[in-house]
Design a protein around this motif. Sequence first.
Motif, PDB file in Angstrom:
ATOM      1  N   ILE A   1       0.662  -1.200   0.164  1.00  0.00           N
ATOM      2  CA  ILE A   1       0.184  -0.008  -0.157  1.00  0.00           C
ATOM      3  C   ILE A   1       0.998   1.119   0.539  1.00  0.00           C
ATOM      4  O   ILE A   1       2.186   0.613   0.634  1.00  0.00           O
ATOM      5  N   GLY A   2       0.617   2.255  -1.323  1.00  0.00           N
ATOM      6  CA  GLY A   2       1.386   3.513  -1.180  1.00  0.00           C
ATOM      7  C   GLY A   2       1.123   4.369  -0.562  1.00  0.00           C
ATOM      8  O   GLY A   2      -0.771   4.847  -1.402  1.00  0.00           O
ATOM      9  N   TRP A   3       1.236   5.997  -0.492  1.00  0.00           N
ATOM     10  CA  TRP A   3       1.049   6.799  -0.489  1.00  0.00           C
ATOM     11  C   TRP A   3       2.012   8.147  -0.283  1.00  0.00           C
ATOM     12  O   TRP A   3       2.934   7.140  -0.169  1.00  0.00           O
ATOM     13  N   VAL A   4       1.752   9.256  -1.126  1.00  0.00           N
ATOM     14  CA  VAL A   4       2.600  10.335  -1.583  1.00  0.00           C
ATOM     15  C   VAL A   4       2.232  11.683  -0.531  1.00  0.00           C
ATOM     16  O   VAL A   4       0.482  11.346  -0.910  1.00  0.00           O
ATOM     17  N   GLY A   5       2.783  12.488   0.091  1.00  0.00           N
ATOM     18  CA  GLY A   5       2.346  13.556   0.889  1.00  0.00           C
ATOM     19  C   GLY A   5       3.282  14.061   1.487  1.00  0.00           C
ATOM     20  O   GLY A   5       4.475  14.773   0.671  1.00  0.00           O
ATOM     21  N   SER A   6       3.098  15.107   2.580  1.00  0.00           N
ATOM     22  CA  SER A   6       3.834  15.801   3.123  1.00  0.00           C
ATOM     23  C   SER A   6       3.500  15.313   4.633  1.00  0.00           C
ATOM     24  O   SER A   6       2.610  15.019   5.444  1.00  0.00           O
ATOM     25  N   PRO A   7       4.492  16.246   5.295  1.00  0.00           N
ATOM     26  CA  PRO A   7       4.017  15.853   7.335  1.00  0.00           C
ATOM     27  C   PRO A   7       2.409  16.788   7.459  1.00  0.00           C
ATOM     28  O   PRO A   7       2.039  16.225   8.310  1.00  0.00           O
ATOM     29  N   THR A   8       2.170  17.882   6.721  1.00  0.00           N
ATOM     30  CA  THR A   8       1.077  18.631   7.232  1.00  0.00           C
ATOM     31  C   THR A   8      -0.294  17.175   6.729  1.00  0.00           C
ATOM     32  O   THR A   8      -1.131  17.430   7.738  1.00  0.00           O
ATOM     33  N   THR A   9      -0.201  16.342   6.064  1.00  0.00           N
ATOM     34  CA  THR A   9      -1.597  15.564   5.809  1.00  0.00           C
ATOM     35  C   THR A   9      -1.343  14.443   6.082  1.00  0.00           C
ATOM     36  O   THR A   9      -1.901  12.969   6.388  1.00  0.00           O
ATOM     37  N   ALA A  10       0.512  14.226   6.761  1.00  0.00           N
ATOM     38  CA  ALA A  10       0.241  12.094   7.134  1.00  0.00           C
ATOM     39  C   ALA A  10      -0.268  11.830   8.348  1.00  0.00           C
ATOM     40  O   ALA A  10      -1.064  11.427   8.376  1.00  0.00           O
ATOM     41  N   PRO A  11      -1.032  12.783   8.947  1.00  0.00           N
ATOM     42  CA  PRO A  11      -1.882  12.564  10.062  1.00  0.00           C
ATOM     43  C   PRO A  11      -3.166  12.351  10.118  1.00  0.00           C
ATOM     44  O   PRO A  11      -3.809  11.090  10.483  1.00  0.00           O
ATOM     45  N   TYR A  12      -3.439  12.053   8.493  1.00  0.00           N
ATOM     46  CA  TYR A  12      -4.761  11.286   7.712  1.00  0.00           C
ATOM     47  C   TYR A  12      -4.746   9.748   7.947  1.00  0.00           C
ATOM     48  O   TYR A  12      -5.169   9.568   7.678  1.00  0.00           O
ATOM     49  N   LEU A  13      -3.201   8.821   7.318  1.00  0.00           N
ATOM     50  CA  LEU A  13      -2.751   8.275   7.464  1.00  0.00           C
ATOM     51  C   LEU A  13      -3.305   7.372   8.948  1.00  0.00           C
ATOM     52  O   LEU A  13      -3.503   5.881   8.945  1.00  0.00           O
ATOM     53  N   GLU A  14      -3.560   8.214  10.116  1.00  0.00           N
ATOM     54  CA  GLU A  14      -3.801   6.878  11.301  1.00  0.00           C
ATOM     55  C   GLU A  14      -4.870   6.503  11.091  1.00  0.00           C
ATOM     56  O   GLU A  14      -5.314   5.185  11.326  1.00  0.00           O
ATOM     57  N   SER A  15      -6.263   7.115  10.447  1.00  0.00           N
ATOM     58  CA  SER A  15      -7.252   6.191   9.615  1.00  0.00           C
ATOM     59  C   SER A  15      -7.608   5.211   9.517  1.00  0.00           C
ATOM     60  O   SER A  15      -7.951   4.151   9.257  1.00  0.00           O
ATOM     61  N   LEU A  16      -6.075   4.809   9.051  1.00  0.00           N
ATOM     62  CA  LEU A  16      -5.363   3.594   8.107  1.00  0.00           C
ATOM     63  C   LEU A  16      -5.210   2.540   9.223  1.00  0.00           C
ATOM     64  O   LEU A  16      -5.414   1.749   8.648  1.00  0.00           O
ATOM     65  N   VAL A  17      -4.926   2.845  10.366  1.00  0.00           N
ATOM     66  CA  VAL A  17      -4.006   1.596  10.978  1.00  0.00           C
ATOM     67  C   VAL A  17      -4.673   0.902  11.811  1.00  0.00           C
ATOM     68  O   VAL A  17      -4.469  -0.641  11.463  1.00  0.00           O
ATOM     69  N   LEU A  18      -5.954   0.891  11.484  1.00  0.00           N
ATOM     70  CA  LEU A  18      -7.039  -0.356  12.114  1.00  0.00           C
ATOM     71  C   LEU A  18      -6.867  -1.613  11.225  1.00  0.00           C
ATOM     72  O   LEU A  18      -6.910  -2.424  10.726  1.00  0.00           O
ATOM     73  N   PRO A  19      -7.771  -1.206   9.758  1.00  0.00           N
ATOM     74  CA  PRO A  19      -7.622  -1.677   8.692  1.00  0.00           C
ATOM     75  C   PRO A  19      -6.102  -2.467   8.251  1.00  0.00           C
ATOM     76  O   PRO A  19      -6.370  -3.431   7.762  1.00  0.00           O
ATOM     77  N   LEU A  20      -5.249  -1.555   7.761  1.00  0.00           N
ATOM     78  CA  LEU A  20      -3.704  -2.363   7.969  1.00  0.00           C
ATOM     79  C   LEU A  20      -3.612  -3.153   8.604  1.00  0.00           C
ATOM     80  O   LEU A  20      -3.256  -4.738   8.208  1.00  0.00           O
ATOM     81  N   GLN A  21      -3.901  -3.429  10.505  1.00  0.00           N
ATOM     82  CA  GLN A  21      -3.424  -4.224  11.360  1.00  0.00           C
ATOM     83  C   GLN A  21      -4.293  -4.979  10.483  1.00  0.00           C
ATOM     84  O   GLN A  21      -3.964  -6.313  11.134  1.00  0.00           O
ATOM     85  N   GLN A  22      -5.064  -5.196  10.488  1.00  0.00           N
ATOM     86  CA  GLN A  22      -6.665  -7.079  10.245  1.00  0.00           C
ATOM     87  C   GLN A  22      -6.159  -7.105   8.965  1.00  0.00           C
ATOM     88  O   GLN A  22      -5.443  -8.491   8.716  1.00  0.00           O
ATOM     89  N   LEU A  23      -5.405  -6.128   8.059  1.00  0.00           N
ATOM     90  CA  LEU A  23      -4.992  -7.217   6.907  1.00  0.00           C
ATOM     91  C   LEU A  23      -3.798  -8.220   7.365  1.00  0.00           C
ATOM     92  O   LEU A  23      -3.520  -9.014   6.527  1.00  0.00           O
ATOM     93  N   ALA A  24      -3.391  -7.296   7.729  1.00  0.00           N
ATOM     94  CA  ALA A  24      -1.557  -7.787   8.320  1.00  0.00           C
ATOM     95  C   ALA A  24      -1.955  -9.282   8.845  1.00  0.00           C
ATOM     96  O   ALA A  24      -0.973  -9.727   8.560  1.00  0.00           O
ATOM     97  N   LEU A  25      -3.075  -9.158   9.613  1.00  0.00           N
ATOM     98  CA  LEU A  25      -3.031 -11.273  10.552  1.00  0.00           C
ATOM     99  C   LEU A  25      -3.330 -12.140   9.382  1.00  0.00           C
ATOM    100  O   LEU A  25      -3.739 -13.005  10.000  1.00  0.00           O
ATOM    101  N   GLU A  26      -3.978 -11.371   7.952  1.00  0.00           N
ATOM    102  CA  GLU A  26      -4.439 -12.880   6.975  1.00  0.00           C
ATOM    103  C   GLU A  26      -3.100 -12.544   5.624  1.00  0.00           C
ATOM    104  O   GLU A  26      -2.984 -13.844   5.724  1.00  0.00           O
ATOM    105  N   ILE A  27      -2.369 -11.803   5.492  1.00  0.00           N
ATOM    106  CA  ILE A  27      -1.398 -11.249   4.818  1.00  0.00           C
ATOM    107  C   ILE A  27      -0.524 -10.486   4.671  1.00  0.00           C
ATOM    108  O   ILE A  27      -0.366  -9.857   5.764  1.00  0.00           O
ATOM    109  N   PRO A  28       0.785 -10.698   4.600  1.00  0.00           N
ATOM    110  CA  PRO A  28       2.404  -9.742   4.566  1.00  0.00           C
ATOM    111  C   PRO A  28       1.325  -8.487   3.531  1.00  0.00           C
ATOM    112  O   PRO A  28       1.358  -8.728   3.095  1.00  0.00           O
ATOM    113  N   VAL A  29       2.418  -6.952   4.779  1.00  0.00           N
ATOM    114  CA  VAL A  29       1.753  -5.838   4.548  1.00  0.00           C
ATOM    115  C   VAL A  29       2.915  -5.206   3.882  1.00  0.00           C
ATOM    116  O   VAL A  29       3.464  -5.273   5.420  1.00  0.00           O
TER     117      VAL A  29
END
Length: 368
Positions: A197-225
């Motif tokens: 999974i990839g993201w391009v941005g800046s330090p000012t928009t990086a806090p938006y990535l917090e919303s992906l923590v839970l879904p990516l954690q769950q995905l990592a229980l199923e496949i390598p992420v």
Amino acid sequence: MKILMLSLYDEVSASTRVRLLQYVNGLALSSHSCRVNSLLPSNGVVLSLSRASTISCSLARRCRVLLSIITAYFRRVLILSRSSDFDLAIVNGELFPFFPAWIEKLFLSIPYIYDIDDAFYLKYREGRYSFLRHVLGDKFDRMAASASAVTAGSPALVVFARQFNPKVAFLPSCVDTARYQPSVFPSFNIRGGGITIGWVGSPTTAPYLESLVLPLQQLALEIPVKFLVVGGPAPFISGVEVIEHPWSLEQEVPLIHQFDVGVMPLPDTPWSRGKCAYKLIQCMACAIPVIASPVGANVDAVPASCGLLAGSPAEWLAGFRQLAANPDLRKRLGAAGRQWVEQRYSLRSALPVLEGVIRRAAVEHPRQ
């Protein structure tokens, strides 16, 4: 026609590169001579001023930073004092941060096109600068109203600008598709058993990535992420291989080529609704399928044929699962996204729009 392009930051800023610099060569083919003038060398000056305001910072350093900003303002005044050498100006954002509109218009003695690619009009109405609301809250309204025309980077910005000026053109933040091209070795042909999974941005928009923590954690229980974050600090995500990479113009496209899926999470706020979908457009131009929050310009930039929209953690997880399990779907979405960008979000499609705005402004405001 001689055009003076005025930006807040230099080419390090995406706004300057995307909204101004990349049009210079194309406009030259139509006999328009452009000069780009940036107020500040980069976000670093403002950041240094913020850090210099801390108690622990020496008085000497604070004075040096403040002096550099005063010098930058003085240089811009000198440029504007010679603006009569030009036929037209294009103003991206602000001429002088923290100065009211009447001062900016006082120094700008030629007709101008006002270009907005973010919800600048909220800068002095909400957040850290809201204490200036009564002095500067209507600054951007006044600048839009006095412009010969307005170019707006998202549908929400078009709606805002049309309250004050009927001559508004939708000019999305676009990419040069000659530079942003699909990889010769696309990832869906060479990887298996996991997903990047990839993201391009800046330090000012990086806090938006917090919303992906839970879904990516769950995905990592199923496949390598693997989560590749370019241009900003990444959150810690248990079970996920998180890679932070500094942004550079030279490495941007090669890094995007490493993505299996590009993402653009956004909170549903007034500021986010005004943002352009540039991160998505970069990925789609490289034939990378995308998943995005259904906020603002994202909705228009990502039709169902090109990617997925996800408005909740459950929808993000479902989207990740769907694309991870189906390389052929990623390939189809990526190819459709590339075609969509060529049609709607490419420099080739946007250049005639800007040329038309300039041509109409020249007719309505001929050089005296």
